[in-house]
Design an enzyme around this catalytic site. Structure first.
Site, PDB file in Angstrom:
ATOM      1  CB  SER A 132      -0.887  -0.005   1.249  1.00  0.00           C
ATOM      2  OG  SER A 132      -1.503   1.240   1.451  1.00  0.00           O
ATOM      3  CE1 TYR A 145      -3.778  -2.884   5.874  1.00  0.00           C
ATOM      4  CE2 TYR A 145      -3.214  -0.599   5.362  1.00  0.00           C
ATOM      5  CZ  TYR A 145      -3.509  -1.888   4.949  1.00  0.00           C
ATOM      6  OH  TYR A 145      -3.530  -2.183   3.606  1.00  0.00           O
TER       7      TYR A 145
END
Length: 330
Positions: A132, A145
């Site tokens: 990501s 996260y």
């Protein structure tokens, strides 16, 4: 494909199946896995359902053995499973932080180890780490996260160095994704007053799926950036990280919440489909705003063609300039 029951994992599994691939589907949610297997078969692939918690190293090893027993080998392993808590850091308990880390980071470590156990003796295979933009740039409300994604980035770089040192034919690459329209925002454990949502711009999960399938066939490249927002974020973070932090401090809380009660099911400790028997699918609730394609993603997958076109264009421009110069001088 880990995390195959929904979201990016579901979309990527279907994209592999569209090539006629045999796809092993690894996840916890049995309803989602059953629906994913049906989608894979309808797309033209062969599905193998393997229920597993990626935080359990032994279970992951056993899952890899099941895949080899059924398919004979593992050509591509995609690490994609994750968990998250949507809350300020001080409102996340130690157990919740540990669980996010075990699934999102150690799940990739355990998956990679299981894949290498079967790939290294054959000296071939590709491991795709689904990352990501948050592997480089942390966001507020997603510290657990983001921390895990940063850890995956460092782990993958170390592994690449070791494989290169060994002269191994096994490849590993990482795909850095933008904000996506997946169900994760309805099943993440949420302690904020609003409903969790991705920061715009938002892309459909099929954009990520195309990048993952491409990376699986081009594992020599160390990293893929998907989406113009990913490129912009990573460049801004490299050039002016302090300014970006101040911007996110002002906008990041509101931009990641929609009005209304969230009623998040929370899949941190158990699958989101659970006793309800619900299949969440690949898409979230943002179809109305999500982009179905990314021109940057296409350019990233076709760098050779883009470079050739730019070279030809530059050559044509030089010739035109010369002709103009000759005309003016004559």
């Amino acid at each position: 494909m880990t995390g195959a029951s929904g979201g990016v994992g579901r979309a990527a599994a279907v994209a592999f199946a569209a090539r006629g691939d045999r796809v092993a589907l690894l996840a916890r949610g049995r309803e989602g896995l059953a629906a994913a297997a049906d989608a894979v078969q309808r797309a033209g692939g062969e599905a193998l359902v393997v229920p597993v918690d990626m935080a359990d190293a032994k279970a992951v090893d056993n899952a890899a053995e099941q895949v080899v027993d059924a398919f004979g080998r593992i050509d591509v392993w995609v690490n994609n499973a994750f968990a998250g808590v949507f809350a300020p850091f001080t409102e996340i308990t130690p157990d919740e932080y540990r669980r996010v880390t075990e699934v999102t980071y150690l799940g990739y470590v355990f998956g990679t180890r299981a894949a290498l156990r079967h790939m290294l003796p054959r000296d071939r295979g590709t491991i795709v780490q689904v990352g990501s933009a948050l592997a480089y740039r942390g966001l507020p409300l997603q510290s657990a996260y983001c921390g895990a994604k940063h850890a995956i980035q460092g782990f993958n770089e170390s592994l690449r160095c070791e494989l290169l040192h060994q002269g191994s034919g096994v490849r590993t690459t990482m795909v850095q994704l933008p904000a996506l329209n997946t169900p994760q925002f309805d099943w993440v454990l949420n302690r904020m007053p609003g409903r969790a949502r991705p920061m715009p711009p938002v892309y459909q999960p099929e954009v990520a799926a195309r990048a993952i399938v491409h990376a699986a066939g081009h594992g020599r490249r160390r990293e893929y950036w998907v989406g113009g927002s990913t490129v912009g974020t990573l460049i801004a973070n490299a050039v002016a990280p302090g300014l970006l932090e101040r911007y996110l401090a002002r906008t990041g809380f509101d931009a990641q919440q929609d009005p209304g009660e969230h009623g998040g099911t929370g899949n941190l400790w158990s699958p989101a489909d659970g006793p309800r028997g619900r299949d969440f699918g690949a898409h979230g609730r943002f179809d109305g705003e999500a982009y179905p394609a990314s021109s940057q993603g296409w350019a990233s997958r076709n760098r050779g063609r883009v470079a050739k076109a730019l070279t030809v264009g530059a050559g044509v421009g030089v010739l035109a300039a010369r002709r103009l110069t000759r005309t003016s001088t004559s």
